[in-house]
Motif scaffolding. Sequence first.
Motif, PDB file in Angstrom:
ATOM      1  N   GLY A 107       0.818  -1.215   0.000  1.00 32.57           N
ATOM      2  CA  GLY A 107       0.000   0.000   0.000  1.00 32.57           C
ATOM      3  C   GLY A 107       0.846   1.256   0.000  1.00 32.57           C
ATOM      4  O   GLY A 107       0.595   2.197  -0.760  1.00 32.57           O
ATOM      5  N   ALA A 108       1.860   1.305   0.879  1.00 33.18           N
ATOM      6  CA  ALA A 108       2.727   2.486   0.928  1.00 33.18           C
ATOM      7  C   ALA A 108       3.482   2.662  -0.381  1.00 33.18           C
ATOM      8  O   ALA A 108       3.606   3.777  -0.909  1.00 33.18           O
ATOM      9  CB  ALA A 108       3.700   2.362   2.100  1.00 33.18           C
ATOM     10  N   THR A 109       3.986   1.567  -0.933  1.00 30.93           N
ATOM     11  CA  THR A 109       4.727   1.649  -2.198  1.00 30.93           C
ATOM     12  C   THR A 109       3.820   2.090  -3.339  1.00 30.93           C
ATOM     13  O   THR A 109       4.210   2.897  -4.194  1.00 30.93           O
ATOM     14  CB  THR A 109       5.366   0.291  -2.519  1.00 30.93           C
ATOM     15  N   THR A 110       2.605   1.580  -3.367  1.00 29.81           N
ATOM     16  CA  THR A 110       1.669   1.960  -4.420  1.00 29.81           C
ATOM     17  C   THR A 110       1.291   3.432  -4.318  1.00 29.81           C
ATOM     18  O   THR A 110       1.162   4.130  -5.327  1.00 29.81           O
ATOM     19  CB  THR A 110       0.408   1.081  -4.342  1.00 29.81           C
ATOM     20  N   ALA A 111       1.107   3.914  -3.101  1.00 28.33           N
ATOM     21  CA  ALA A 111       0.756   5.327  -2.914  1.00 28.33           C
ATOM     22  C   ALA A 111       1.857   6.236  -3.448  1.00 28.33           C
ATOM     23  O   ALA A 111       1.591   7.223  -4.149  1.00 28.33           O
ATOM     24  CB  ALA A 111       0.497   5.616  -1.435  1.00 28.33           C
ATOM     25  N   ILE A 112       3.106   5.916  -3.128  1.00 31.30           N
ATOM     26  CA  ILE A 112       4.211   6.734  -3.636  1.00 31.30           C
ATOM     27  C   ILE A 112       4.350   6.570  -5.133  1.00 31.30           C
ATOM     28  O   ILE A 112       4.635   7.535  -5.859  1.00 31.30           O
ATOM     29  CB  ILE A 112       5.518   6.364  -2.914  1.00 31.30           C
ATOM     30  N   PHE A 113       4.119   5.358  -5.637  1.00 34.73           N
ATOM     31  CA  PHE A 113       4.202   5.172  -7.091  1.00 34.73           C
ATOM     32  C   PHE A 113       3.129   5.988  -7.807  1.00 34.73           C
ATOM     33  O   PHE A 113       3.355   6.465  -8.926  1.00 34.73           O
ATOM     34  CB  PHE A 113       4.042   3.695  -7.449  1.00 34.73           C
ATOM     35  N   SER A 114       1.974   6.161  -7.184  1.00 32.30           N
ATOM     36  CA  SER A 114       0.938   6.979  -7.821  1.00 32.30           C
ATOM     37  C   SER A 114       1.421   8.426  -7.970  1.00 32.30           C
ATOM     38  O   SER A 114       1.076   9.100  -8.949  1.00 32.30           O
ATOM     39  CB  SER A 114      -0.359   6.928  -7.005  1.00 32.30           C
ATOM     40  N   LEU A 115       2.218   8.920  -7.014  1.00 27.49           N
ATOM     41  CA  LEU A 115       2.824  10.242  -7.169  1.00 27.49           C
ATOM     42  C   LEU A 115       3.817  10.251  -8.322  1.00 27.49           C
ATOM     43  O   LEU A 115       3.818  11.168  -9.154  1.00 27.49           O
ATOM     44  CB  LEU A 115       3.535  10.652  -5.878  1.00 27.49           C
ATOM     45  N   VAL A 116       4.650   9.228  -8.367  1.00 29.66           N
ATOM     46  CA  VAL A 116       5.654   9.142  -9.438  1.00 29.66           C
ATOM     47  C   VAL A 116       4.978   9.037 -10.799  1.00 29.66           C
ATOM     48  O   VAL A 116       5.363   9.716 -11.762  1.00 29.66           O
ATOM     49  CB  VAL A 116       6.583   7.937  -9.191  1.00 29.66           C
ATOM     50  N   ALA A 162       8.437  21.683 -15.615  1.00 26.31           N
ATOM     51  CA  ALA A 162       7.300  21.399 -14.737  1.00 26.31           C
ATOM     52  C   ALA A 162       7.665  20.476 -13.588  1.00 26.31           C
ATOM     53  O   ALA A 162       7.200  20.666 -12.456  1.00 26.31           O
ATOM     54  CB  ALA A 162       6.152  20.800 -15.551  1.00 26.31           C
ATOM     55  N   VAL A 163       8.488  19.463 -13.840  1.00 23.98           N
ATOM     56  CA  VAL A 163       8.707  18.429 -12.827  1.00 23.98           C
ATOM     57  C   VAL A 163      10.165  18.239 -12.441  1.00 23.98           C
ATOM     58  O   VAL A 163      10.465  17.420 -11.573  1.00 23.98           O
ATOM     59  CB  VAL A 163       8.132  17.073 -13.304  1.00 23.98           C
ATOM     60  N   GLY A 164      11.075  18.974 -13.067  1.00 22.18           N
ATOM     61  CA  GLY A 164      12.498  18.742 -12.815  1.00 22.18           C
ATOM     62  C   GLY A 164      12.888  18.933 -11.364  1.00 22.18           C
ATOM     63  O   GLY A 164      13.691  18.164 -10.818  1.00 22.18           O
ATOM     64  N   ASP A 165      12.328  19.942 -10.703  1.00 24.15           N
ATOM     65  CA  ASP A 165      12.723  20.229  -9.322  1.00 24.15           C
ATOM     66  C   ASP A 165      12.262  19.163  -8.346  1.00 24.15           C
ATOM     67  O   ASP A 165      12.899  18.958  -7.304  1.00 24.15           O
ATOM     68  CB  ASP A 165      12.159  21.590  -8.893  1.00 24.15           C
ATOM     69  N   VAL A 166      11.165  18.491  -8.657  1.00 26.76           N
ATOM     70  CA  VAL A 166      10.604  17.539  -7.704  1.00 26.76           C
ATOM     71  C   VAL A 166      11.067  16.108  -7.979  1.00 26.76           C
ATOM     72  O   VAL A 166      10.839  15.215  -7.165  1.00 26.76           O
ATOM     73  CB  VAL A 166       9.053  17.610  -7.740  1.00 26.76           C
ATOM     74  N   ARG A 167      11.743  15.873  -9.112  1.00 26.35           N
ATOM     75  CA  ARG A 167      12.160  14.518  -9.455  1.00 26.35           C
ATOM     76  C   ARG A 167      13.093  13.899  -8.408  1.00 26.35           C
ATOM     77  O   ARG A 167      12.877  12.742  -7.998  1.00 26.35           O
ATOM     78  CB  ARG A 167      12.824  14.511 -10.837  1.00 26.35           C
ATOM     79  N   PRO A 168      14.135  14.593  -7.931  1.00 27.51           N
ATOM     80  CA  PRO A 168      14.984  13.968  -6.899  1.00 27.51           C
ATOM     81  C   PRO A 168      14.215  13.604  -5.632  1.00 27.51           C
ATOM     82  O   PRO A 168      14.485  12.563  -5.023  1.00 27.51           O
ATOM     83  CB  PRO A 168      16.039  15.053  -6.624  1.00 27.51           C
ATOM     84  N   LEU A 169      13.264  14.460  -5.240  1.00 26.44           N
ATOM     85  CA  LEU A 169      12.485  14.161  -4.040  1.00 26.44           C
ATOM     86  C   LEU A 169      11.665  12.895  -4.223  1.00 26.44           C
ATOM     87  O   LEU A 169      11.641  12.018  -3.338  1.00 26.44           O
ATOM     88  CB  LEU A 169      11.564  15.337  -3.709  1.00 26.44           C
ATOM     89  N   LEU A 170      10.970  12.771  -5.350  1.00 27.31           N
ATOM     90  CA  LEU A 170      10.138  11.593  -5.569  1.00 27.31           C
ATOM     91  C   LEU A 170      10.988  10.324  -5.644  1.00 27.31           C
ATOM     92  O   LEU A 170      10.565   9.259  -5.177  1.00 27.31           O
ATOM     93  CB  LEU A 170       9.318  11.765  -6.850  1.00 27.31           C
ATOM     94  N   ALA A 193      12.791   5.290  -0.179  1.00 22.71           N
ATOM     95  CA  ALA A 193      12.456   5.092   1.228  1.00 22.71           C
ATOM     96  C   ALA A 193      11.315   4.098   1.396  1.00 22.71           C
ATOM     97  O   ALA A 193      11.378   3.206   2.252  1.00 22.71           O
ATOM     98  CB  ALA A 193      12.081   6.438   1.859  1.00 22.71           C
ATOM     99  N   VAL A 194      10.287   4.226   0.580  1.00 25.08           N
ATOM    100  CA  VAL A 194       9.157   3.310   0.723  1.00 25.08           C
ATOM    101  C   VAL A 194       9.542   1.914   0.231  1.00 25.08           C
ATOM    102  O   VAL A 194       8.986   0.910   0.703  1.00 25.08           O
ATOM    103  CB  VAL A 194       7.927   3.850  -0.033  1.00 25.08           C
TER     104      VAL A 194
END
Length: 823
Positions: free
Chosen positions: A34-43, A269-277, A283-284
């Motif tokens: 569940g946690a991995t899927t939630a983060i993957f939905s962001l990715v 649009a997404v370059g700044d957030v790519r390292p965070l995701l 982590a997940v």
Amino acid sequence: MYALTHDLRFAFRQLRKSSGFAFTVILTLALGIGATTAIFSLVEGILLRPLPFSNPDSLVLLGDHLREGGGISVTAREIDIYAKASSAFASVGGYISTSYELSGGAIPEEVNASRFTASVFPTLGVQPILGRVFTPQEEDSHQPLAVISYALWLTRYHRDPHVLDTAIILDRRPYTIIGVMPRSFEFPLVDGHLDQSQLWVPMSPTPDELSDYSGFWGFNTVARLKDGVTLSQAAQDADRVAQLIMKSFPVTMAAIHIRGDATSLREYAVGDVRPLLRTLFLAVSIVLAIACVNVAGLLLVRAIRRRREYAVRLALGARSSVILRESVFEGLLLSLAGGLLGLAFAAAAIRTALHLLPESMPRVDSISINATVAAFALLLALATGALCSLAPAFAALRTNLTENLKEGARAGSGASSHSWLRSALVVSEIAIALVLLTVSGAFLRSFQKMRAVDPGFRPDHVLVASYQLPLQQYPTHASADSFNHAVVDRLSSQPGIIAVGITNFLPATDFAAKAAYTIEGVPEENWKLKFAAFANPYGDYFRALDIPLLDGRYFTPDDRADAPLVIIVNESMAKDSWPGQRAVGKRMHVGNPKKGLPWATVVGVVADTKLGSPDEPSNDQWYSPAQQPATLYGSDSGSNLTGPAGGYITLRSALPPEQMTQTLRAAVAEIDPLLPLRQEQSMNDVVSNIEAPRRFNTDLITAFALAALLLAVTGIYAVVAFSVSLRTQEIAVRMALGSQRSGIARLVLKSSAKLALLGCVLGVLGSLAVSRLVSSFLFDVSATDPLIYLAGVLVMMLLALLASALPATRAASADPMKALRAI
């Protein structure tokens, strides 16, 4: 097919007999999947899903880089130049974000909007679902037309199919609605959802915006590459055009140097957030790995307990492959159930997270549990089920058949042949959990450091609200000044209010205007282009935010338009511009030496205020009284405004800010009943919003670390408890030979401590391996801080010993006579 269905039914019956075991495994897998899927939905929604435009990979942002200035933007007149002079682009369109007062309903409101050139919609390749977009001829003739968003059509017009050709009142001027864009359309691409444009109107630039002397780099251009043109070729072509533009600069702008560039719209649009995701997904994945190790340990325990059953079946002629297949089917049934439950957990988590995501997160409307995310969860469940069940099944089958068939062989074979695997599971859980624990510790320490930074003002007991005056009703500086003074005077007379001010830019919002400046006494040939943020306050702004005065004085009511021009600078600018000197009494003017704007005298120095997040460096900043527009515009500023006036009302009160909201609304309504206020909130909330990205990262990493610790502790307990049960007869013999119960407990704890220490060593090595990835997200903290590592090791060792304490206590309290009789 019969064998397959038979094995599935058999696996289901076996799991039904062990419902407690099945429930534990399913819940463990559900948490990890569940946690991995939630983060993957962001990715998937942010990074992997294509932008909602036609052939989005060929779309670029086009514009200038100012020397020593960041970002990519253009002036209004450059939009047409880039469109006509460039050769690498099939089409070019310009735009700028703005906002309008939307009236005509029960309560006026302020809506985000964008001004588009007519070529933007064709460049993006998106058609409205109703009506049409405006044409170049309509833009050139300044037609009041509007294309509205799907969200505005839904909320304000309730999807009325007859909305076309009706009027919408923007800044108290009627515009005709000619189109409705699709639900997925969003442009400009902005972070979060609060600032998304709700409607689009023709650019129709004003003469002031098109002036050769306009130095406002606040417009943007989007372009589509021609077939076969690469991004680097487009950037070279953009720089060629920029050099042509620079040659046409008037003398007053001759010191400004620009460099043309083109950057991918997706990357923007997404370059700044790519390292965070990527970091969050790593982590997940650690949490999922610990869950898998837990499940593998539970399945190993189950397989070892069934080893005598396996031996009997093998002796009666059963094939090893059949037993192995049954074990895999059991694992798959468990993982599929865990995957379905995990998908439900992920859906609930995403619904909650959409309200908690920071405004720095782009493309939030694209985040959802769609078919791709569901397929990922299913594949993940199948993979974890297969991997977690194969190794324990192989281990159980690779035991001595003769020994397992002996009625008394309960511990010898099983305990010795699988001890290494059980130990490996414990060590791996500790190592993996320690990596996430140290990362979480670094994030927590970083957030604590950021919270300790002095923002340069006192946010408590401060209420703020933004507004924008319609240009048609407030066309001059005098009319805007009259409104602002009326607001300040009316609010200042209210009981409980200590100080009231108005500013065009607010600290801790990550947004401020910047301008070049010239220091008196610097030779023209030594002048370098530098930018400083500036603000134009009304009233008692500095006292409203409690910005400390370090030298000189604040502004007074005597600093009017007909008085000598004065400015206040912050401490950073004072040190940078007049190092080793007192700044008060020095002079500067806006722009380069050839700009010809009037000199202004420094009358005060105030503390640095953080324009954005507290973890960002302080900026040079200066303030000029709003009543003295000549500081910015010179003697040619005139009385007419070139754009809508607006700003932020700031008031400090003795009462909590929430109790002053109605007072603020009533005071503004008495002056202009139709004017909407926006973003009414306490200054503490403003600061909290700017800290939200780092808080979100810290909270999520910490949640993952806690989940990892919980899984690790339960997994360690399960494996150690089972290992102790296999050694019951050995422990009984030791006690019969004179071992004390305390010695037995120490034996179990010592064994666990050795495994925990080995796991911690591996965990520290793992933490060092990921430190470079983590360091970019930290503020004033090293990713390899030895204190964090030491604390993580101590916590992990303590938890490992606590998880082993109960099995050790049970081993020490066992009755040796009962165990010996069972031999």
